[in-house]
Design a protein around this motif. Structure first.
Motif, PDB file in Angstrom:
ATOM      1  N   VAL A  83       0.476  -1.134  -0.483  1.00  8.95           N
ATOM      2  CA  VAL A  83      -0.129   0.326   0.342  1.00  8.95           C
ATOM      3  C   VAL A  83       0.368   1.720   0.167  1.00  8.95           C
ATOM      4  O   VAL A  83       0.721   2.308  -0.215  1.00  8.95           O
ATOM      5  N   LEU A  84       2.184   1.320  -0.384  1.00  7.89           N
ATOM      6  CA  LEU A  84       2.850   2.584  -0.528  1.00  7.89           C
ATOM      7  C   LEU A  84       2.545   2.718  -2.082  1.00  7.89           C
ATOM      8  O   LEU A  84       3.371   4.145  -1.698  1.00  7.89           O
ATOM      9  N   VAL A  89      -3.719   1.257  -3.766  1.00  2.52           N
ATOM     10  CA  VAL A  89      -4.946   1.484  -2.498  1.00  2.52           C
ATOM     11  C   VAL A  89      -6.298   1.867  -2.960  1.00  2.52           C
ATOM     12  O   VAL A  89      -6.586   1.573  -2.904  1.00  2.52           O
ATOM     13  N   GLU A  90      -5.697   2.305  -3.907  1.00  6.03           N
ATOM     14  CA  GLU A  90      -7.457   2.014  -5.020  1.00  6.03           C
ATOM     15  C   GLU A  90      -8.040   1.489  -5.376  1.00  6.03           C
ATOM     16  O   GLU A  90      -8.945   0.946  -5.382  1.00  6.03           O
ATOM     17  N   ALA A  91      -6.995   0.558  -6.616  1.00  3.36           N
ATOM     18  CA  ALA A  91      -7.712  -0.492  -6.312  1.00  3.36           C
ATOM     19  C   ALA A  91      -8.000  -1.672  -5.579  1.00  3.36           C
ATOM     20  O   ALA A  91      -9.076  -2.232  -5.378  1.00  3.36           O
ATOM     21  N   LEU A  92      -7.528  -1.164  -4.050  1.00  2.58           N
ATOM     22  CA  LEU A  92      -7.696  -2.637  -3.042  1.00  2.58           C
ATOM     23  C   LEU A  92      -9.186  -1.645  -2.952  1.00  2.58           C
ATOM     24  O   LEU A  92     -10.132  -2.683  -2.669  1.00  2.58           O
ATOM     25  N   LEU A 134       9.067   1.361  10.065  1.00  2.00           N
ATOM     26  CA  LEU A 134       7.721   1.170   9.989  1.00  2.00           C
ATOM     27  C   LEU A 134       7.234   3.166  10.610  1.00  2.00           C
ATOM     28  O   LEU A 134       6.480   3.353   9.669  1.00  2.00           O
ATOM     29  N   ASP A 135       8.259   3.690  11.312  1.00  4.33           N
ATOM     30  CA  ASP A 135       8.097   4.768  11.408  1.00  4.33           C
ATOM     31  C   ASP A 135       7.623   5.664   9.635  1.00  4.33           C
ATOM     32  O   ASP A 135       6.627   6.251   9.204  1.00  4.33           O
ATOM     33  N   SER A 136       8.517   5.497   8.783  1.00  2.00           N
ATOM     34  CA  SER A 136       8.586   5.556   7.344  1.00  2.00           C
ATOM     35  C   SER A 136       6.862   5.250   6.655  1.00  2.00           C
ATOM     36  O   SER A 136       6.366   5.594   5.654  1.00  2.00           O
ATOM     37  N   ARG A 137       6.869   4.468   7.294  1.00  2.00           N
ATOM     38  CA  ARG A 137       4.947   3.764   6.355  1.00  2.00           C
ATOM     39  C   ARG A 137       4.177   4.178   7.603  1.00  2.00           C
ATOM     40  O   ARG A 137       2.984   3.842   6.617  1.00  2.00           O
ATOM     41  N   THR A 138       3.931   4.120   9.064  1.00  2.00           N
ATOM     42  CA  THR A 138       3.215   4.920   9.521  1.00  2.00           C
ATOM     43  C   THR A 138       2.140   5.144   8.539  1.00  2.00           C
ATOM     44  O   THR A 138       0.616   5.234   8.600  1.00  2.00           O
ATOM     45  N   ARG A 139       2.034   6.568   8.475  1.00  2.00           N
ATOM     46  CA  ARG A 139       1.279   7.331   7.372  1.00  2.00           C
ATOM     47  C   ARG A 139       0.372   6.907   5.972  1.00  2.00           C
ATOM     48  O   ARG A 139      -0.989   6.864   6.127  1.00  2.00           O
ATOM     49  N   ALA A 140       1.080   5.948   5.611  1.00  2.00           N
ATOM     50  CA  ALA A 140       0.719   5.650   4.880  1.00  2.00           C
ATOM     51  C   ALA A 140       0.074   4.054   4.828  1.00  2.00           C
ATOM     52  O   ALA A 140      -1.218   3.898   4.485  1.00  2.00           O
ATOM     53  N   TYR A 141       0.373   3.517   5.775  1.00  2.00           N
ATOM     54  CA  TYR A 141      -0.588   2.688   6.004  1.00  2.00           C
ATOM     55  C   TYR A 141      -2.326   3.407   6.616  1.00  2.00           C
ATOM     56  O   TYR A 141      -3.273   2.751   6.741  1.00  2.00           O
ATOM     57  N   GLU A 142      -1.761   4.168   7.536  1.00  2.00           N
ATOM     58  CA  GLU A 142      -2.981   4.623   8.280  1.00  2.00           C
ATOM     59  C   GLU A 142      -4.218   5.448   7.314  1.00  2.00           C
ATOM     60  O   GLU A 142      -4.919   4.537   7.419  1.00  2.00           O
ATOM     61  N   SER A 143      -3.513   5.666   6.550  1.00  2.00           N
ATOM     62  CA  SER A 143      -4.644   6.148   5.271  1.00  2.00           C
ATOM     63  C   SER A 143      -5.269   5.304   4.079  1.00  2.00           C
ATOM     64  O   SER A 143      -5.992   5.575   3.345  1.00  2.00           O
ATOM     65  N   ALA A 144      -4.410   4.434   4.198  1.00  2.00           N
ATOM     66  CA  ALA A 144      -5.168   3.335   3.345  1.00  2.00           C
ATOM     67  C   ALA A 144      -5.803   2.540   3.978  1.00  2.00           C
ATOM     68  O   ALA A 144      -6.916   2.284   3.867  1.00  2.00           O
ATOM     69  N   ALA A 145      -6.709   2.358   5.545  1.00  2.00           N
ATOM     70  CA  ALA A 145      -7.068   1.301   6.304  1.00  2.00           C
ATOM     71  C   ALA A 145      -8.148   1.980   6.300  1.00  2.00           C
ATOM     72  O   ALA A 145      -8.986   3.066   6.829  1.00  2.00           O
TER      73      ALA A 145
END
Ligand code: S3P
Length: 169
Positions: A83-84, A89-92, A134-145
């Motif tokens: 989901v980076l 993300v849009e497809a899912l 993990l820190d570098s990805r947190t924002r992307a994870y949160e906004s995809a979910a």
């Protein structure tokens, strides 16, 4: 109607274990993007990374995500970096409720130490390496979910109970 459930999150947050049980309990089919990538490439993830680099892995992963996103009735366990890419993300999100599984860096370390090779982290990695990625990805994870569950200290059955409660049967 979104009839799929996509599990996203960092390596070692329990996507495969929880996804397998969730699919069983909901009568859905369980698929793992990592396994589909390996099938498509005809080789294990470690070799895809070693021979073609991360870029070649991501290209195959994107094709897999596009295809599973067009299907219905699935529980989809997504590779930790899937989901980076905003198009993934849009497809899912078009047919899936997206659930973020989280865990503390220490729990992640313990869980991935037991598992198979994670080429992104290499063979030797520290808690600091896990925290940094993990820190570098947190924002992307949160906004995809749609919502998140912290799996630290929870057994798989409890995580699945929470998911079923939130998603509804
Ligand atoms: C990756 C996570 C792995 C796999 C690949 C890259 C990542 O999947 O897709 O090694 O970028 O975090 P898991 O999250 O299932 O371990």
């Amino acid at each position: 109607m979104r009839s799929n459930i996509a599990l996203i999150g960092f390596m070692g947050t329990g996507k495969s274990a929880a996804g397998t049980m969730l699919a069983e309990r909901l009568g859905k089919r369980f698929v793992e993007t990592d396994a589909l990538v390996e099938e498509r490439a005809g080789k294990p993830i470690g070799r895809i990374f070693a021979e073609g680099g991360e870029g070649s892995f991501r290209v195959i992963e994107k094709g897999v995500i596009k295809d599973v996103s067009a299907m219905d009735g699935l529980v989809i366990s997504c590779g930790g970096g899937a989901v980076l890419d905003i198009e993934n993300v849009e497809a899912l999100r078009s047919r899936s409720v997206v659930v973020l599984l989280k865990a503390s860096p220490r729990a992640i370390m313990e869980r991935i130490a037991r598992g198979d090779a994670r080429p992104l982290l290499g063979n030797r990695y520290s808690l600091e390496d896990v925290k940094r990625l993990l820190d570098s990805r947190t924002r992307a994870y949160e906004s995809a979910a749609d919502f998140a569950i912290d799996t630290t200290g929870l057994d798989v059955g409890t995580v699945v109970d929470i998911m079923i409660e939130k998603v509804g049967k």
